[in-house]
Write a protein that holds these residues in place. Structure first.
Motif, PDB file in Angstrom:
ATOM      1  N   GLY A   7      -8.861  34.607 -31.538  1.00 19.77           N
ATOM      2  CA  GLY A   7      -8.014  34.078 -32.612  1.00 19.77           C
ATOM      3  C   GLY A   7      -8.424  34.562 -33.987  1.00 19.77           C
ATOM      4  O   GLY A   7      -8.138  33.919 -35.000  1.00 19.77           O
ATOM      5  N   GLY A  10      -5.902  34.785 -36.942  1.00 20.28           N
ATOM      6  CA  GLY A  10      -5.293  33.560 -37.451  1.00 20.28           C
ATOM      7  C   GLY A  10      -5.995  33.093 -38.723  1.00 20.28           C
ATOM      8  O   GLY A  10      -6.836  33.802 -39.287  1.00 20.28           O
ATOM      9  N   PHE A  11      -5.650  31.905 -39.159  1.00 25.16           N
ATOM     10  CA  PHE A  11      -6.157  31.394 -40.442  1.00 25.16           C
ATOM     11  C   PHE A  11      -7.689  31.279 -40.457  1.00 25.16           C
ATOM     12  O   PHE A  11      -8.384  32.015 -41.178  1.00 25.16           O
ATOM     13  CB  PHE A  11      -5.483  30.044 -40.723  1.00 25.16           C
ATOM     14  CG  PHE A  11      -6.111  29.210 -41.796  1.00 25.16           C
ATOM     15  CD1 PHE A  11      -6.499  29.747 -43.019  1.00 25.16           C
ATOM     16  CD2 PHE A  11      -6.301  27.834 -41.590  1.00 25.16           C
ATOM     17  CE1 PHE A  11      -7.071  28.953 -44.014  1.00 25.16           C
ATOM     18  CE2 PHE A  11      -6.862  27.037 -42.575  1.00 25.16           C
ATOM     19  CZ  PHE A  11      -7.258  27.594 -43.781  1.00 25.16           C
ATOM     20  N   THR A  36       0.319  36.206 -31.855  1.00 22.95           N
ATOM     21  CA  THR A  36       1.506  35.361 -31.760  1.00 22.95           C
ATOM     22  C   THR A  36       2.126  35.262 -33.155  1.00 22.95           C
ATOM     23  O   THR A  36       1.632  35.881 -34.110  1.00 22.95           O
ATOM     24  CB  THR A  36       1.120  33.937 -31.305  1.00 22.95           C
ATOM     25  OG1 THR A  36       0.354  33.323 -32.358  1.00 22.95           O
ATOM     26  CG2 THR A  36       0.307  33.954 -30.015  1.00 22.95           C
ATOM     27  N   GLY A  39      -0.540  34.888 -35.794  1.00 20.43           N
ATOM     28  CA  GLY A  39      -1.579  35.879 -36.042  1.00 20.43           C
ATOM     29  C   GLY A  39      -1.010  37.073 -36.777  1.00 20.43           C
ATOM     30  O   GLY A  39       0.145  37.439 -36.580  1.00 20.43           O
ATOM     31  N   ASP A  57      -4.514  38.346 -24.518  1.00 22.53           N
ATOM     32  CA  ASP A  57      -4.356  36.907 -24.292  1.00 22.53           C
ATOM     33  C   ASP A  57      -5.681  36.310 -23.785  1.00 22.53           C
ATOM     34  O   ASP A  57      -6.291  36.873 -22.869  1.00 22.53           O
ATOM     35  CB  ASP A  57      -3.258  36.744 -23.228  1.00 22.53           C
ATOM     36  CG  ASP A  57      -2.795  35.316 -23.066  1.00 22.53           C
ATOM     37  OD1 ASP A  57      -3.590  34.391 -23.291  1.00 22.53           O
ATOM     38  OD2 ASP A  57      -1.618  35.148 -22.688  1.00 22.53           O
ATOM     39  N   VAL A  58      -6.072  35.181 -24.328  1.00 19.83           N
ATOM     40  CA  VAL A  58      -7.304  34.536 -23.841  1.00 19.83           C
ATOM     41  C   VAL A  58      -7.165  34.019 -22.406  1.00 19.83           C
ATOM     42  O   VAL A  58      -8.163  33.664 -21.786  1.00 19.83           O
ATOM     43  CB  VAL A  58      -7.778  33.379 -24.758  1.00 19.83           C
ATOM     44  CG1 VAL A  58      -8.350  33.916 -26.057  1.00 19.83           C
ATOM     45  CG2 VAL A  58      -6.669  32.366 -25.002  1.00 19.83           C
ATOM     46  N   ALA A  79      -5.884  29.396 -30.483  1.00 19.11           N
ATOM     47  CA  ALA A  79      -5.188  28.203 -30.005  1.00 19.11           C
ATOM     48  C   ALA A  79      -3.770  28.219 -30.533  1.00 19.11           C
ATOM     49  O   ALA A  79      -3.466  28.908 -31.509  1.00 19.11           O
ATOM     50  CB  ALA A  79      -5.899  26.937 -30.507  1.00 19.11           C
ATOM     51  N   GLU A  80      -2.913  27.479 -29.892  1.00 18.31           N
ATOM     52  CA  GLU A  80      -1.693  27.018 -30.550  1.00 18.31           C
ATOM     53  C   GLU A  80      -2.150  25.829 -31.388  1.00 18.31           C
ATOM     54  O   GLU A  80      -2.765  24.903 -30.871  1.00 18.31           O
ATOM     55  CB  GLU A  80      -0.645  26.594 -29.509  1.00 18.31           C
ATOM     56  CG  GLU A  80      -0.003  27.752 -28.782  1.00 18.31           C
ATOM     57  CD  GLU A  80       0.910  28.598 -29.675  1.00 18.31           C
ATOM     58  OE1 GLU A  80       1.415  28.072 -30.690  1.00 18.31           O
ATOM     59  OE2 GLU A  80       1.104  29.790 -29.361  1.00 18.31           O
ATOM     60  N   LYS A 151      -6.217  20.013 -27.070  1.00 23.29           N
ATOM     61  CA  LYS A 151      -7.558  20.300 -27.614  1.00 23.29           C
ATOM     62  C   LYS A 151      -8.587  19.342 -27.000  1.00 23.29           C
ATOM     63  O   LYS A 151      -9.718  19.742 -26.689  1.00 23.29           O
ATOM     64  CB  LYS A 151      -7.560  20.172 -29.146  1.00 23.29           C
ATOM     65  CG  LYS A 151      -6.745  21.223 -29.878  1.00 23.29           C
ATOM     66  CD  LYS A 151      -7.272  22.646 -29.715  1.00 23.29           C
ATOM     67  CE  LYS A 151      -8.606  22.870 -30.396  1.00 23.29           C
ATOM     68  NZ  LYS A 151      -8.982  24.317 -30.354  1.00 23.29           N
ATOM     69  N   SER A 175     -12.254  18.693 -39.624  1.00 19.32           N
ATOM     70  CA  SER A 175     -11.076  18.077 -40.253  1.00 19.32           C
ATOM     71  C   SER A 175     -10.153  19.171 -40.807  1.00 19.32           C
ATOM     72  O   SER A 175     -10.360  20.358 -40.568  1.00 19.32           O
ATOM     73  CB  SER A 175     -11.534  17.129 -41.358  1.00 19.32           C
ATOM     74  OG  SER A 175     -12.277  17.861 -42.318  1.00 19.32           O
ATOM     75  N   LYS A 186       2.017  25.175 -42.344  1.00 17.55           N
ATOM     76  CA  LYS A 186       1.090  24.075 -42.587  1.00 17.55           C
ATOM     77  C   LYS A 186       1.354  23.439 -43.956  1.00 17.55           C
ATOM     78  O   LYS A 186       1.925  24.064 -44.857  1.00 17.55           O
ATOM     79  CB  LYS A 186      -0.357  24.560 -42.496  1.00 17.55           C
ATOM     80  CG  LYS A 186      -0.730  25.202 -41.155  1.00 17.55           C
ATOM     81  CD  LYS A 186      -0.631  24.237 -39.990  1.00 17.55           C
ATOM     82  CE  LYS A 186      -1.343  24.659 -38.712  1.00 17.55           C
ATOM     83  NZ  LYS A 186      -0.984  25.944 -38.147  1.00 17.55           N
ATOM     84  N   HIS A 219     -16.078  25.221 -43.523  1.00 16.72           N
ATOM     85  CA  HIS A 219     -15.982  25.074 -42.061  1.00 16.72           C
ATOM     86  C   HIS A 219     -16.734  26.222 -41.378  1.00 16.72           C
ATOM     87  O   HIS A 219     -17.587  26.007 -40.506  1.00 16.72           O
ATOM     88  CB  HIS A 219     -14.501  25.064 -41.652  1.00 16.72           C
ATOM     89  CG  HIS A 219     -14.259  24.948 -40.177  1.00 16.72           C
ATOM     90  ND1 HIS A 219     -13.002  24.988 -39.625  1.00 16.72           N
ATOM     91  CD2 HIS A 219     -15.108  24.820 -39.117  1.00 16.72           C
ATOM     92  CE1 HIS A 219     -13.093  24.861 -38.303  1.00 16.72           C
ATOM     93  NE2 HIS A 219     -14.359  24.765 -37.964  1.00 16.72           N
TER      94      HIS A 219
END
Ligand code: NAD
Ligand code: DAU
Length: 335
Positions: A7, A10-11, A36, A39, A57-58, A79-80, A151, A175, A186, A219
């Motif tokens: 991933g 992704g973000f 996806t 991404g 794909d994972v 992840a989705e 999750k 979080s 988002k 994070h």
């Protein structure tokens, strides 16, 4: 160290890759990402020639086995990730978040590779607004949405692989993240890009829902702290005491972008909408000595607004499709 980052387009994963190459330039980073809707190679601009990028794909057992076998550590971000999408169609959440995690765990078990699992505070359900308690590592799992249930299931798989097979794994539950390169579906990027487009921000329900905001770099620094010093088999909660309700976040964005603080619309609420998340990150702080670097949400938000102003070419291609999707289910119900 050879790191496999799933991933990584992704973000949070792309910010992890940028930060890893900046702070640990000797790392050999492989990114596995299916590209996806969430991404984008544009999120890896500037580091493409310093990493190995594998589009895949994972849940692809053969590919995953080969890549995990070549790594010292796997950090599993893929992840989705969006609750609203999981309400519209849960199926990719089950496949990627459960089968994908299972596929990685089996490969890590076969090859004896260290595994870190990226998870969310949403596995703990929600808190009342006036509850003095916060989530801790001992809070029971009570996920609300198909996303958070998938999750939660993936966390349980990791724990079972630790106990039954001796997998060298850790889990972190973080979080809400904010910062650059977050998809415009988002909350925070959606409102910033709406204001740039002259559209009123959209608030779900009464807007008193509370999220515990943390900058994405804080994070990712915590993730490295856990990989470096975390105890195998343990879970660590990651949070930075950033509780704010959605109404106040929108008012702050509007004020910072030169608009009236009430220039937003109330729209249809999310089904099953969690009321409040709040993290007690004492274990991470006392055991591993982690502290967040971003002390002010206001400063971090201002930098994030600047990033979206400066990087319209990154988010513009995804904006119309995102709003078209929202228009199918969300109606303005008040001003
Ligand atoms: P994101 O949606 O921005 O990125 C997900 C990435 O995974 C994308 O690049 C996508 O292409 C890739 N992906 C999706 N399905 C895949 C598959 N089957 N195979 C390979 N790659 C696939 O998500 P994000 O917000 O960066 O979240 C990353 C992780 O962090 C997730 O596990 C999420 O649950 C967790 N998390 C997110 C937050 C948050 O605030 N965003 C907070 C806590 C935990
Ligand atoms: O808590 C961690 C979780 O944070 C992660 O596990 C998820 O991957 C991530 O998407 C995020 O989940 P949320 O559902 O909290 O984030 P989202 O950005 O979708 O919404 C944040 C809050 O804002 C939530 O209360 C819903 C509200 N909202 C959201 C959107 C998109 C609005 O009021 N208006 C909006 O337009």
């Amino acid at each position: 160290m050879k790191i496999l980052v799933t991933g990584g387009a992704g973000f949070i994963g792309s910010n992890f890759v940028h930060r890893t190459l900046a702070t640990r330039p000797d790392s050999a980073v492989t990114v596995l990402d299916a590209l996806t809707y969430a991404g984008s190679m544009a999120s890896l601009a500037g580091v493409e020639d310093r990493i190995r990028f594998v589009e895949g794909d994972v849940a692809d057992e053969g590919l995953v086995d080969q890549l995990v076998g070549d790594a010292d550590v796997v950090v599993h971000f893929a992840a989705e990730s969006h609750n609203d999408n999981s309400l519209a169609d849960p199926s990719p959440f089950i496949r990627t978040n459960l089968i994908g995690t299972f596929t990685l765990l089996e490969a890590a078990r076969r090859h004896g590779v260290r595994y870190h699992h990226i998870s969310t505070d949403e596995v703990y359900g929600d808190l009342d607004l006036d509850d003095p308690k916060k989530f801790t590592e001992d809070t029971p799992y009570t996920p609300s949405s198909p996303y958070s249930a998938s999750k939660a299931g993936s966390d349980h798989l990791v724990r079972a692989w630790v106990r039954s097979f001796g997998l060298r794994a850790t889990i972190s539950n973080c979080s809400n993240n904010y910062g650059p390169r977050q998809h415009v579906e988002k909350f925070i990027p959606r409102q910033i890009t709406n204001v740039i487009d002259g559209v009123r921000p959209k608030l779900y329900g009464d807007g008193l829902n509370v999220r515990d905001w943390i900058h994405v770099d804080d994070h990712n620094d915590a993730v490295w702290t856990i990989i470096d010093g975390g105890r195998v088999g343990e879970t660590y909660l990651i949070g930075a005491n950033g509780e704010m309700n959605n109404r106040d976040v929108i008012a702050m964005i509007l004020e910072m972008m030169g608009q009236a603080p009430d220039a937003f619309d109330h729209v249809t609420d999310r089904s099953g909408h969690d009321r409040r998340y709040a993290i007690e990150a004492g274990k991470l702080r006392s055991e591993l000595g982690w502290t967040p670097r971003y002390e002010s949400f206001r400063d971090g938000l201002a930098a994030t607004i600047e990033w979206y102003r400066d990087n319209e070419s990154w988010w513009r291609p995804m904006k119309d499709a995102t709003e078209a999707k929202y228009a199918l289910t969300q109606k303005v119900v008040g001003r």
